[in-house]
Design a protein around this motif. Structure first.
Motif, PDB file in Angstrom:
ATOM      1  N   SER A   1       0.866  -1.193   0.000  1.00 38.05           N
ATOM      2  CA  SER A   1       0.000   0.000   0.000  1.00 38.05           C
ATOM      3  C   SER A   1       0.901   1.241   0.000  1.00 38.05           C
ATOM      4  CB  SER A   1      -0.937  -0.005   1.205  1.00 38.05           C
ATOM      5  OG  SER A   1      -0.183   0.012   2.385  1.00 38.05           O
ATOM      6  N   ALA A   2       0.318   2.355  -0.397  1.00 38.57           N
ATOM      7  CA  ALA A   2       1.122   3.552  -0.671  1.00 38.57           C
ATOM      8  C   ALA A   2       1.668   4.223   0.593  1.00 38.57           C
ATOM      9  CB  ALA A   2       0.277   4.552  -1.452  1.00 38.57           C
ATOM     10  N   SER A   3       2.855   4.808   0.458  1.00 44.01           N
ATOM     11  CA  SER A   3       3.425   5.642   1.529  1.00 44.01           C
ATOM     12  C   SER A   3       2.603   6.923   1.641  1.00 44.01           C
ATOM     13  CB  SER A   3       4.873   6.012   1.177  1.00 44.01           C
ATOM     14  OG  SER A   3       4.876   6.876   0.042  1.00 44.01           O
ATOM     15  N   SER A   4       2.825   7.671   2.706  1.00 41.57           N
ATOM     16  CA  SER A   4       2.070   8.930   2.873  1.00 41.57           C
ATOM     17  C   SER A   4       2.311   9.873   1.702  1.00 41.57           C
ATOM     18  CB  SER A   4       2.499   9.644   4.155  1.00 41.57           C
ATOM     19  OG  SER A   4       2.441   8.773   5.221  1.00 41.57           O
ATOM     20  N   THR A   5       3.564   9.960   1.271  1.00 43.40           N
ATOM     21  CA  THR A   5       3.880  10.863   0.160  1.00 43.40           C
ATOM     22  C   THR A   5       3.123  10.440  -1.098  1.00 43.40           C
ATOM     23  OG1 THR A   5       6.054  11.187   1.091  1.00 43.40           O
ATOM     24  CG2 THR A   5       5.798  11.802  -1.203  1.00 43.40           C
ATOM     25  N   ASP A   6       3.145   9.137  -1.382  1.00 40.74           N
ATOM     26  CA  ASP A   6       2.421   8.662  -2.566  1.00 40.74           C
ATOM     27  C   ASP A   6       0.916   8.853  -2.411  1.00 40.74           C
ATOM     28  OD1 ASP A   6       4.331   7.935  -4.420  1.00 40.74           O
ATOM     29  OD2 ASP A   6       4.708   6.009  -3.462  1.00 40.74           O
ATOM     30  N   ARG A   7       0.441   8.663  -1.186  1.00 40.01           N
ATOM     31  CA  ARG A   7      -1.015   8.789  -0.959  1.00 40.01           C
ATOM     32  C   ARG A   7      -1.481  10.207  -1.293  1.00 40.01           C
ATOM     33  NH1 ARG A   7      -2.722   5.409   3.801  1.00 40.01           N
ATOM     34  NH2 ARG A   7      -2.532   3.913   2.107  1.00 40.01           N
ATOM     35  N   ILE A   8      -0.729  11.176  -0.840  1.00 38.25           N
ATOM     36  CA  ILE A   8      -1.092  12.578  -1.120  1.00 38.25           C
ATOM     37  C   ILE A   8      -1.059  12.819  -2.635  1.00 38.25           C
ATOM     38  CG2 ILE A   8      -0.318  14.980  -0.856  1.00 38.25           C
ATOM     39  CD1 ILE A   8       0.927  14.001   1.888  1.00 38.25           C
ATOM     40  N   TYR A   9       0.005  12.318  -3.247  1.00 40.20           N
ATOM     41  CA  TYR A   9       0.201  12.505  -4.691  1.00 40.20           C
ATOM     42  C   TYR A   9      -0.967  11.881  -5.470  1.00 40.20           C
ATOM     43  CZ  TYR A   9       2.964  12.201  -9.086  1.00 40.20           C
ATOM     44  OH  TYR A   9       3.426  12.291 -10.365  1.00 40.20           O
ATOM     45  N   CYS A  10      -1.356  10.661  -5.088  1.00 43.86           N
ATOM     46  CA  CYS A  10      -2.436   9.961  -5.813  1.00 43.86           C
ATOM     47  C   CYS A  10      -3.736  10.756  -5.752  1.00 43.86           C
ATOM     48  CB  CYS A  10      -2.675   8.586  -5.196  1.00 43.86           C
ATOM     49  SG  CYS A  10      -1.351   7.423  -5.545  1.00 43.86           S
ATOM     50  N   THR A  11      -4.048  11.285  -4.584  1.00 44.12           N
ATOM     51  CA  THR A  11      -5.295  12.041  -4.442  1.00 44.12           C
ATOM     52  C   THR A  11      -5.238  13.293  -5.310  1.00 44.12           C
ATOM     53  OG1 THR A  11      -5.615  11.185  -2.229  1.00 44.12           O
ATOM     54  CG2 THR A  11      -6.787  13.212  -2.751  1.00 44.12           C
ATOM     55  N   ARG A  12      -4.087  13.953  -5.326  1.00 42.84           N
ATOM     56  CA  ARG A  12      -3.980  15.187  -6.127  1.00 42.84           C
ATOM     57  C   ARG A  12      -4.064  14.885  -7.622  1.00 42.84           C
ATOM     58  NH1 ARG A  12       0.518  19.215  -4.220  1.00 42.84           N
ATOM     59  NH2 ARG A  12      -0.837  20.625  -5.367  1.00 42.84           N
ATOM     60  N   LEU A  13      -3.453  13.771  -8.033  1.00 45.22           N
ATOM     61  CA  LEU A  13      -3.536  13.380  -9.454  1.00 45.22           C
ATOM     62  C   LEU A  13      -4.982  13.070  -9.826  1.00 45.22           C
ATOM     63  CD1 LEU A  13      -0.870  10.693 -10.468  1.00 45.22           C
ATOM     64  CD2 LEU A  13      -1.309  12.872 -11.600  1.00 45.22           C
ATOM     65  N   ALA A  14      -5.656  12.311  -8.943  1.00 45.30           N
ATOM     66  CA  ALA A  14      -7.042  11.903  -9.227  1.00 45.30           C
ATOM     67  C   ALA A  14      -7.942  13.128  -9.348  1.00 45.30           C
ATOM     68  CB  ALA A  14      -7.538  10.970  -8.120  1.00 45.30           C
ATOM     69  N   HIS A  15      -7.796  14.067  -8.421  1.00 44.52           N
ATOM     70  CA  HIS A  15      -8.649  15.268  -8.483  1.00 44.52           C
ATOM     71  C   HIS A  15      -8.350  16.068  -9.758  1.00 44.52           C
ATOM     72  CE1 HIS A  15      -9.490  15.381  -3.850  1.00 44.52           C
ATOM     73  NE2 HIS A  15      -9.784  14.237  -4.406  1.00 44.52           N
ATOM     74  N   SER A  16      -7.075  16.136 -10.127  1.00 43.04           N
ATOM     75  CA  SER A  16      -6.717  16.856 -11.360  1.00 43.04           C
ATOM     76  C   SER A  16      -7.363  16.182 -12.564  1.00 43.04           C
ATOM     77  CB  SER A  16      -5.195  16.856 -11.554  1.00 43.04           C
ATOM     78  OG  SER A  16      -4.569  17.531 -10.507  1.00 43.04           O
ATOM     79  N   ALA A  17      -7.384  14.851 -12.550  1.00 44.98           N
ATOM     80  CA  ALA A  17      -7.977  14.108 -13.673  1.00 44.98           C
ATOM     81  C   ALA A  17      -9.465  14.416 -13.782  1.00 44.98           C
ATOM     82  CB  ALA A  17      -7.760  12.609 -13.476  1.00 44.98           C
ATOM     83  N   VAL A  18     -10.138  14.478 -12.654  1.00 48.54           N
ATOM     84  CA  VAL A  18     -11.591  14.754 -12.686  1.00 48.54           C
ATOM     85  C   VAL A  18     -11.841  16.184 -13.185  1.00 48.54           C
ATOM     86  CG1 VAL A  18     -13.674  14.988 -11.257  1.00 48.54           C
ATOM     87  CG2 VAL A  18     -12.124  13.055 -10.905  1.00 48.54           C
ATOM     88  N   HIS A  19     -11.082  17.143 -12.701  1.00 50.28           N
ATOM     89  CA  HIS A  19     -11.264  18.526 -13.179  1.00 50.28           C
ATOM     90  C   HIS A  19     -11.076  18.596 -14.699  1.00 50.28           C
ATOM     91  CE1 HIS A  19     -11.527  19.873  -9.109  1.00 50.28           C
ATOM     92  NE2 HIS A  19     -10.254  19.817  -8.819  1.00 50.28           N
ATOM     93  N   ALA A  20     -10.070  17.853 -15.205  1.00 49.87           N
ATOM     94  CA  ALA A  20      -9.798  17.876 -16.655  1.00 49.87           C
ATOM     95  C   ALA A  20     -10.971  17.292 -17.427  1.00 49.87           C
ATOM     96  CB  ALA A  20      -8.525  17.094 -16.954  1.00 49.87           C
ATOM     97  N   ALA A  21     -11.478  16.154 -16.954  1.00 53.94           N
ATOM     98  CA  ALA A  21     -12.596  15.503 -17.660  1.00 53.94           C
ATOM     99  C   ALA A  21     -13.824  16.400 -17.659  1.00 53.94           C
ATOM    100  CB  ALA A  21     -12.906  14.160 -17.000  1.00 53.94           C
ATOM    101  N   MET A  22     -14.081  17.058 -16.520  1.00 61.40           N
ATOM    102  CA  MET A  22     -15.251  17.931 -16.432  1.00 61.40           C
ATOM    103  C   MET A  22     -15.144  19.106 -17.404  1.00 61.40           C
ATOM    104  SD  MET A  22     -17.538  16.924 -14.539  1.00 61.40           S
ATOM    105  CE  MET A  22     -17.749  15.484 -13.515  1.00 61.40           C
ATOM    106  N   ALA A  23     -13.920  19.524 -17.660  1.00 55.33           N
ATOM    107  CA  ALA A  23     -13.713  20.633 -18.602  1.00 55.33           C
ATOM    108  C   ALA A  23     -13.668  20.116 -20.048  1.00 55.33           C
ATOM    109  CB  ALA A  23     -12.428  21.366 -18.250  1.00 55.33           C
ATOM    110  N   GLY A  24     -14.007  18.837 -20.244  1.00 57.15           N
ATOM    111  CA  GLY A  24     -14.123  18.285 -21.596  1.00 57.15           C
ATOM    112  C   GLY A  24     -12.799  17.973 -22.262  1.00 57.15           C
ATOM    113  N   LYS A  25     -11.730  17.931 -21.471  1.00 56.54           N
ATOM    114  CA  LYS A  25     -10.428  17.603 -22.067  1.00 56.54           C
ATOM    115  C   LYS A  25     -10.447  16.131 -22.462  1.00 56.54           C
ATOM    116  CE  LYS A  25      -8.989  21.603 -20.522  1.00 56.54           C
ATOM    117  NZ  LYS A  25      -8.701  22.714 -21.420  1.00 56.54           N
ATOM    118  N   THR A  26      -9.709  15.788 -23.504  1.00 61.06           N
ATOM    119  CA  THR A  26      -9.644  14.379 -23.911  1.00 61.06           C
ATOM    120  C   THR A  26      -8.317  14.074 -24.581  1.00 61.06           C
ATOM    121  OG1 THR A  26     -10.904  12.605 -24.959  1.00 61.06           O
ATOM    122  CG2 THR A  26     -10.658  14.637 -26.243  1.00 61.06           C
ATOM    123  N   GLY A  27      -8.011  12.763 -24.688  1.00 61.89           N
ATOM    124  CA  GLY A  27      -6.755  12.357 -25.330  1.00 61.89           C
ATOM    125  C   GLY A  27      -5.556  12.915 -24.601  1.00 61.89           C
TER     126      GLY A  27
END
Ligand code: F6P
Length: 446
Positions: free
Chosen positions: A364-390
């Motif tokens: 399972s992820a270290s604390s540093t990775d855990r923070i990073y994963c959440t930030r990446l995931a949220h960034s991905a959702v914001h991008a999808a909501m703005a209609g970004k693709t590819g």
């Protein structure tokens, strides 16, 4: 160098006000919306002025003030592909929480076993909710399951259209991102407005345009502990050599960083830097000297290192389902050659061989990775909501950014044998150049 096109495609205009509650509409608010004109430089700029102003840039990630439509009417799908990596469940959790809590998406599908779950006769998807992903980050692996290999693109697209998916999140390595690009292109060809967002995953840390991939911090911590174990073993027996094999098919990042994190390795062998075995000043010569002077030695070897020692016939390309060349076992070969060498000298050594490969990947992820994963995931959702693709979300030069998939799939990241990371490895281990002086990585060391 080819001209860089870092533009990001969109599936439609954004005219629907975001339902996000925490972002403000002006620059005085604590949390600002991002605009597509917010950029980061792709390459660090050494000069200012005109060159700085025209240098290539990536779009920055983050919430947009307007999105493509009403999220409560959207369906999202998430899939994980390729080998395991610490943090996969954290990314899944982050996506579900952001889609649901921040934007109000009501239907989120978890595709089973990667691309294999998109074709007829694949497993049915799981429905993901904030409740059923709440504690998944505590475990390694992926609750969705994973697989390697590509699947039929038109059939996969049809499945996603049948499920009425508008937002697709694909977590995987460079091969997976190539698949994501194919899906995005097929949606475009069909004029189907589906946002396809890649999230880079690689335990080998070898995806282009990623500062450091999630799970890598965890991997280095675990691998470094094993290097320490090998050192304890090697020091506790007479004439003993500890050999630790870690993952790293074509890139030696885990081996190099684990050696630096433990500071107990005397030799690091990576795919990017060939080494001699029997020749004068090769590995066996060095080990002889090391055992004579210190009675023990620790070697960290990446799985893809030293493939040149298996002979020409072994070059026949055997590939895994992802199309990656499968390597011969350098750990076993090293142990055998070292043993034989010292037996021939009639002064045998003890070898302790440790292979933590899968233990590193399944943690399972270290604390540093855990923070990073959440930030990446949220960034991905914001991008999808703005209609970004590819595109893929990434952290580049310390900033979260949007990278076109076309740029990601052009190659793999490797250690530069003339660069500062490898130089530090040589400096910290004191290992000599083991390739008869032929390699540019040769450095004087103190
Ligand atoms: O995902 C990358 C990787 O971990 C490589 O380092 C390794 O060669 C490969 O996957 C092994 O994966 P598997 O045994 O699952 O095919």
């Amino acid at each position: 160098m080819d001209k860089i096109d870092s533009s990001i495609s969109v599936i439609s205009d954004c005219t629907y006000p975001t339902p996000l509650k925490f972002a403000g509409r002006d620059s005085t608010a604590a949390i600002r919306y991002r605009r597509d004109s917010d950029r980061i430089h792709i390459f660090p700029c050494s000069r200012g002025g005109e060159e700085h102003a025209t240098a290539p840039t990536f779009e920055r990630a983050g919430p947009r003030e307007f999105i493509t439509g009403d999220p409560s009417r959207m369906t999202a799908a998430i899939l994980t592909c390729g080998g395991l990596c610490p943090g996969l469940n954290d990314v899944i959790r982050g996506l579900v929480m952001s889609l649901s809590h921040h934007y109000g998406v009501k239907k989120i599908l978890g595709v089973r076993y990667g691309y294999a779950g998109l074709v007829p006769n694949g497993h049915s998807p799981l429905e993901l909710t904030p409740e059923n992903v709440d504690d998944i980050h505590r475990d390694g692996g992926t609750i969705l399951g994973t697989s390697r290999g590509r699947q039929d693109v038109p059939a996969s697209v049809q499945t996603l259209l049948d499920w009425k998916v508008n937002l697709l999140f694909i977590i995987g390595g460079d091969g997976t991102q190539r698949g994501a690009l194919e899906l995005a292109e097929e949606f475009k060809r069909l004029d189907a407005p589906v946002a396809v967002i890649g999230i880079p995953k690689t335990i080998d840390n070898d995806i282009m345009w990623v500062d450091q991939s999630f799970g890598f911090d965890t991997a280095v911590q675990i691998a470094a502990r094993v290097v320490n174990d090998a050192h304890v073993e090697a020091k506790s027996a007479e004439r003993c050599i500890g050999v630790v094999k870690v993952m790293g098919r074509d890139s030696g990042f885990i081996a190099s960083n684990a050696a630096l994190a433990s500071l107990e390795a005397n030799v690091v062998l990576i795919p990017e830097v060939p080494f001699s075995l029997h020749e004068t000043d090769g590995l066996l010569d060095f080990l002889e000297q090391r055992i004579r002077e210190n009675d023990h030695a620790v070697i960290v070897v990446a799985e893809g290192a030293g493939q040149e020692h298996f002979g020409k016939n072994s070059d026949a390309a055997i590939t895994d389902a992802s199309g990656n060349k499968q390597h011969q076992d350098i750990g076993d070969l090293l142990c055998e050659k070292i043993q034989q060498h010292f037996e021939l000298k009639q002064h045998p050594v003890n070898i302790k061989y440790l292979d933590p490969s899968y233990s590193v990947r399944s943690a399972s992820a270290s604390s540093t990775d855990r923070i990073y994963c959440t930030r990446l995931a949220h960034s991905a959702v914001h991008a999808a909501m703005a209609g970004k693709t590819g595109m893929m979300v990434s952290r580049w030069s310390g900033c979260f950014a949007h990278i076109p998939l076309g740029m990601v799939t052009r190659g793999r990241r490797k250690i530069d044998p003339t660069g500062s990371l490898w130089r530090t490895v040589l400096e910290a281990t004191g290992q000599p150049c083991l390739s008869n002086g032929a390699h540019p990585a040769q450095q004087p060391h103190s």
